[in-house]
Design a protein around this motif. Structure first.
Motif, short mmCIF file in Angstrom:
data_model
loop_
_atom_site.label_atom_id
_atom_site.label_comp_id
_atom_site.label_asym_id
_atom_site.label_seq_id
_atom_site.Cartn_x
_atom_site.Cartn_y
_atom_site.Cartn_z
N GLY A 22 0.80 -1.23 0.00
CA GLY A 22 0.00 0.00 0.00
C GLY A 22 0.83 1.27 0.00
O GLY A 22 0.29 2.37 -0.16
N GLY A 23 2.14 1.15 0.22
CA GLY A 23 2.98 2.36 0.31
C GLY A 23 2.64 3.17 1.55
O GLY A 23 2.75 4.40 1.56
N LEU A 24 2.26 2.46 2.62
CA LEU A 24 1.67 3.16 3.78
C LEU A 24 2.65 3.46 4.91
O LEU A 24 2.36 4.29 5.77
CB LEU A 24 0.55 2.27 4.37
N ASN A 28 9.26 4.52 5.66
CA ASN A 28 9.69 3.16 5.31
C ASN A 28 9.92 3.08 3.80
O ASN A 28 8.97 3.01 3.00
CB ASN A 28 8.57 2.22 5.79
N SER A 31 8.52 0.09 1.71
CA SER A 31 7.06 0.19 1.53
C SER A 31 6.74 1.23 0.45
O SER A 31 5.89 0.99 -0.42
CB SER A 31 6.40 0.52 2.88
N HIS A 140 -2.85 2.73 9.02
CA HIS A 140 -3.15 1.30 8.87
C HIS A 140 -2.78 0.50 10.12
O HIS A 140 -3.39 -0.51 10.41
CB HIS A 140 -2.45 0.73 7.63
N ARG A 141 -1.76 0.97 10.87
CA ARG A 141 -1.27 0.15 11.97
C ARG A 141 -2.04 0.40 13.27
O ARG A 141 -2.15 -0.49 14.11
CB ARG A 141 0.24 0.38 12.15
N ARG A 218 8.87 7.75 14.64
CA ARG A 218 7.60 7.07 14.93
C ARG A 218 7.43 6.69 16.39
O ARG A 218 6.37 6.21 16.79
CB ARG A 218 7.48 5.85 14.01
N HIS A 254 12.45 2.24 12.47
CA HIS A 254 12.45 1.59 13.79
C HIS A 254 13.89 1.29 14.16
O HIS A 254 14.72 1.01 13.28
CB HIS A 254 11.70 0.24 13.77
N ASP A 256 15.08 -1.38 15.35
CA ASP A 256 15.56 -2.74 15.04
C ASP A 256 16.04 -2.87 13.59
O ASP A 256 16.38 -3.96 13.13
CB ASP A 256 14.51 -3.81 15.39
N ASN A 371 8.03 -4.83 2.02
CA ASN A 371 7.23 -3.86 2.78
C ASN A 371 7.99 -3.34 4.00
O ASN A 371 7.42 -2.73 4.90
CB ASN A 371 5.91 -4.50 3.23
N CYS A 377 11.43 -8.20 12.63
CA CYS A 377 10.15 -7.47 12.67
C CYS A 377 8.98 -8.43 12.87
O CYS A 377 7.94 -8.06 13.40
CB CYS A 377 9.88 -6.75 11.35
O1 SUG Z 1 5.29 -0.31 10.10
N1 SUG Z 1 5.43 -1.85 6.95
C1 SUG Z 1 5.71 -1.89 8.37
C2 SUG Z 1 7.00 -2.61 8.61
C3 SUG Z 1 7.23 -2.86 10.09
C4 SUG Z 1 8.57 -3.41 10.38
N2 SUG Z 1 8.70 -3.64 11.76
C5 SUG Z 1 9.85 -3.49 12.47
N3 SUG Z 1 10.86 -2.83 12.02
N4 SUG Z 1 9.88 -4.00 13.66
C6 SUG Z 1 5.74 -0.48 8.97
O2 SUG Z 1 6.23 0.43 8.28
C7 SUG Z 1 4.03 -1.37 5.03
C8 SUG Z 1 2.58 -1.55 4.68
C9 SUG Z 1 2.26 -1.12 3.29
O3 SUG Z 1 2.89 -0.20 2.76
O4 SUG Z 1 1.33 -1.70 2.70
C10 SUG Z 1 4.24 -1.39 6.54
O5 SUG Z 1 3.36 -1.06 7.28
#
Ligand code: SUG
Length: 458
Positions: A22-24, A28, A31, A140-141, A218, A254, A256, A371, A377
């Motif tokens: 989704g590029g959400l 990131n 993503s 989304h999260r 974040r 993040h 990690d 993503n 993760c």
């Molecule tokens: O929150 N990707 C997640 C990846 C999370 C990785 N987690 C850790 N590093 N612990 C995020 O950015 C992409 C979803 C999208 O674009 O469809 C996304 O949410």
């Protein structure tokens, strides 16, 4: 007094049938660059299950959390997409594809963001504490939080002296992304530990572009401090450090993605933290006074591995595990194998007799990596005493038999190709719902938690 042993478990989220790009993800890069590409939910889930299988076979007690129901109809309806569902999907897609993508996201798979955990040996009241993350800076999260809280409560319900708290309130100054921004280093028995909380630079009242920066942090400092307080870790064992702006702007959304730890080993990049020399020195000194052990720190310099290469390969998002404290194992993304500087680093760790890493595994997790999610993760760690461990809800245990059954369900129900515009199709939405229901039915049968009687389909 009887001395208890502590064992680390892994809790992975099973990837959902709506896994897409989704590029959400805020800040990131993976993503963003995969945005609206076709995805393969079946391959994604099978890759995740293969990782669970590897960890289980290496002797780490492996647990899983089933996928959340997507599209998230109650959320879409609260945003005004009510009435006929086929029509609602199309309207939402036409008006805001991003909104529909968020309602359909499988981002819950990255359970390192689900909560922050402190074992009972670290806390004032000697209870195992979990604080679910509010994830509120991503549209989304933020939808994952309460369902994951409930799943974690079901997993830990019978564990003596365990508590799954409420998440911090979902307000921007308290944005929390869980264990991905938390490091716990400990002695061999896992009994004596110190904690490092990592937060982003302040973004409040900063006007546009986060004070000239590309991406916002974040995790807020306030959230890290409130989570630490809720976990009831002793004040003297707590350390806080800010991520560098340079790292966040290079795609380190993040911590990690830029540091990793296990036992008394901490590996971090030169550009991971502000004032890292001072902070790591105080952490090491406290660690030594508590455990009488050296904190083994490895600083990876920019010349050994550039920030860009670290983000591209996710070397720091490898899982570091120890089934034997003298022999740690590293579970790396396959991408590291193709990187000359990563392989040079890994080889130097293996060749160094004083380095506890003795074995390396490479895992293909391409669907998750595209993503921005690597091996670490996909898992949440928790340490449990020998008297707590047997009381985890066994219905969530991902042993070989369970993984084989979940594999069959994934092969039967998950599509092998998903285009972004499929999200607007009611038949796809209904099929995904049935797939999650099939998994819930199966898992619910064992853990007594999931029921598909609730109104998911109408
Ligand atoms: O929150 N990707 C997640 C990846 C999370 C990785 N987690 C850790 N590093 N612990 C995020 O950015 C992409 C979803 C999208 O674009 O469809 C996304 O949410």
């Amino acid at each position: 007094m009887m001395r208890l042993n502590f064992t680390e478990i892994n809790i992975d989220g099973l990837i959902g049938p709506t896994h897409h790009y989704g590029g959400l993800g805020v800040g990131n890069l993976a993503s963003h660059s995969s945005r609206q590409k076709d995805s393969n939910p079946r391959a994604a889930a099978l890759e995740g299950l293969a990782k669970m299988h590897l960890l289980d076979s290496l002797g780490i007690p492996q647990f899983h959390l089933p996928p959340l129901m997507r599209p998230n109809w109650p959320w879409l309806e609260s945003l005004g997409f009510t009435g006929d569902r086929a029509d609602a999907l199309k309207r939402c897609f036409d008006l805001s594809p991003t909104l529909l993508s968020a309602a359909t996201s499988s981002a819950f798979m990255w359970t390192a963001n689900a909560a922050t955990v402190a074992p009972s040996c670290d806390t004032h009241d000697q209870r195992l504490q979990l604080v679910p993350a509010n994830l509120c800076c991503n549209l989304h999260r933020g939808q994952e939080t309460m369902d994951r809280r409930d799943q974690l409560r079901a997993l830990f319900a019978a564990v003596p002296d365990a508590i799954v708290h409420e998440p911090l309130p979902s307000v921007f100054p308290l944005r929390d992304e869980g264990a991905a921004n938390h490091i716990r280093v400990c002695d061999r028995a896992g009994l004596n530990a110190v904690h490092l909380f990592v937060y982003g630079p302040p973004s409040e009242n900063s006007g546009s572009r986060f004070m000239g920066r590309q991406f916002m942090g974040r995790q807020s400092e306030l959230a890290s401090r409130q989570v630490a307080k809720a976990l009831q870790v002793m004040e003297s064992d707590l350390f806080f450090v800010q991520q560098t702006v340079q790292a966040i702007d290079a795609g380190v959304f993040h911590n990690d993605v830029i540091s990793m730890s296990n036992g008394n080993l901490l590996i971090y990049h030169e550009h991971a933290f502000e004032h890292s020399d001072t902070v790591i020195a105080s952490l090491a000194s406290r660690f030594h006074s508590k455990t009488n052990l050296e904190l083994k720190t490895i600083l990876v310099s920019e010349s050994q591995l550039s920030l860009d290469e670290a983000v591209k390969t996710y070397l720091f998002n490898s899982q570091l595990i120890s089934t034997d404290p003298d022999a740690m194992q590293l579970i790396c993304p396959e991408q590291c194998r193709e990187s000359v500087p990563c392989m040079a680093l890994i080889q130097s760790w293996i060749d160094d007799a004083t380095n506890p890493i003795k074995r390396v595994h490479f895992m293909s997790l391409n669907e998750s990596m595209a993503n921005g999610g690597g091996p670490a993760c996909l898992r949440l760690r928790a340490s449990l005493s020998s008297s707590q461990l047997p009381h985890l809800n066994k219905g969530f245990r991902a042993d070989a038999a369970c993984i084989s059954e979940l594999t069959q369900l994934v092969e039967r129900w998950y599509p092998s190709r998903l285009t972004f515009s499929d999200l607007r199709r009611i038949d796809f939405a209904e099929h995904s719902q049935h797939a999650v229901e099939a998994i819930w039915k199966h898992v619910g049968h064992f853990c007594g938690y999931f029921s598909v009687d609730s109104d998911t389909s109408r």
